[in-house]
Design a protein around this motif. Structure first.
Motif, PDB file in Angstrom:
ATOM      1  N   MET A 146       0.831  -1.188   0.000  1.00  0.00           N
ATOM      2  CA  MET A 146       0.000   0.000   0.000  1.00  0.00           C
ATOM      3  C   MET A 146       0.875   1.251   0.000  1.00  0.00           C
ATOM      4  O   MET A 146       0.577   2.206  -0.701  1.00  0.00           O
ATOM      5  N   VAL A 172      -7.242   4.920  -2.581  1.00  0.00           N
ATOM      6  CA  VAL A 172      -6.540   4.728  -1.306  1.00  0.00           C
ATOM      7  C   VAL A 172      -7.497   4.856  -0.116  1.00  0.00           C
ATOM      8  O   VAL A 172      -7.467   4.008   0.787  1.00  0.00           O
ATOM      9  N   PRO A 173      -8.372   5.886  -0.069  1.00  0.00           N
ATOM     10  CA  PRO A 173      -9.295   5.946   1.082  1.00  0.00           C
ATOM     11  C   PRO A 173     -10.210   4.728   1.177  1.00  0.00           C
ATOM     12  O   PRO A 173     -10.436   4.210   2.275  1.00  0.00           O
ATOM     13  N   ILE A 229      -8.225   1.842   2.559  1.00  0.00           N
ATOM     14  CA  ILE A 229      -8.014   1.973   4.006  1.00  0.00           C
ATOM     15  C   ILE A 229      -9.271   1.570   4.759  1.00  0.00           C
ATOM     16  O   ILE A 229      -9.213   0.859   5.764  1.00  0.00           O
ATOM     17  N   LYS A 274     -10.108  -2.055   7.377  1.00  0.00           N
ATOM     18  CA  LYS A 274     -10.670  -2.092   8.727  1.00  0.00           C
ATOM     19  C   LYS A 274     -11.557  -3.311   8.936  1.00  0.00           C
ATOM     20  O   LYS A 274     -11.849  -3.681  10.050  1.00  0.00           O
TER      21      LYS A 274
END
Length: 88
Positions: free
Chosen positions: A1, A45-46, A49, A53
């Motif tokens: 990442m 990318v967001p 991420i 989770k």
């Protein structure tokens, strides 16, 4: 990442230098295309991420919508930055 983020930032900030690594001469068109690819990479990318989770309530559709929304915002701002005098 981490390498994905670093390479995308490199293409966004200094596309000529990133393209010269693979032997491509940077022109106005190639720089624009490299920045467009960087915007696409950075836009997901967001959502990646959020996906890491592993929240069971969020499904794949939410990650795709988040990534596409970020891509639209980044690509539109990129077009405005590269050609600010062109009327749309």
């Amino acid at each position: 990442m981490f390498l994905l983020i670093v390479s995308a930032l490199g293409y966004l900030i200094a596309p000529e230098k990133m393209l010269s690594i693979v032997g491509i001469k940077g022109t106005k068109d190639t720089n624009f295309l490299a920045r467009t690819i960087a915007a696409a990479l950075l836009s997901f990318v967001p959502s990646a991420i959020v996906a890491m989770k592993k929240d069971e309530n969020l499904n794949l559709r939410w990650h795709l919508v988040l990534g596409l929304a970020c891509y639209m915002i980044l690509s539109l701002s990129l077009i405005h930055i590269s050609e600010p005098t062109r009327p749309y």
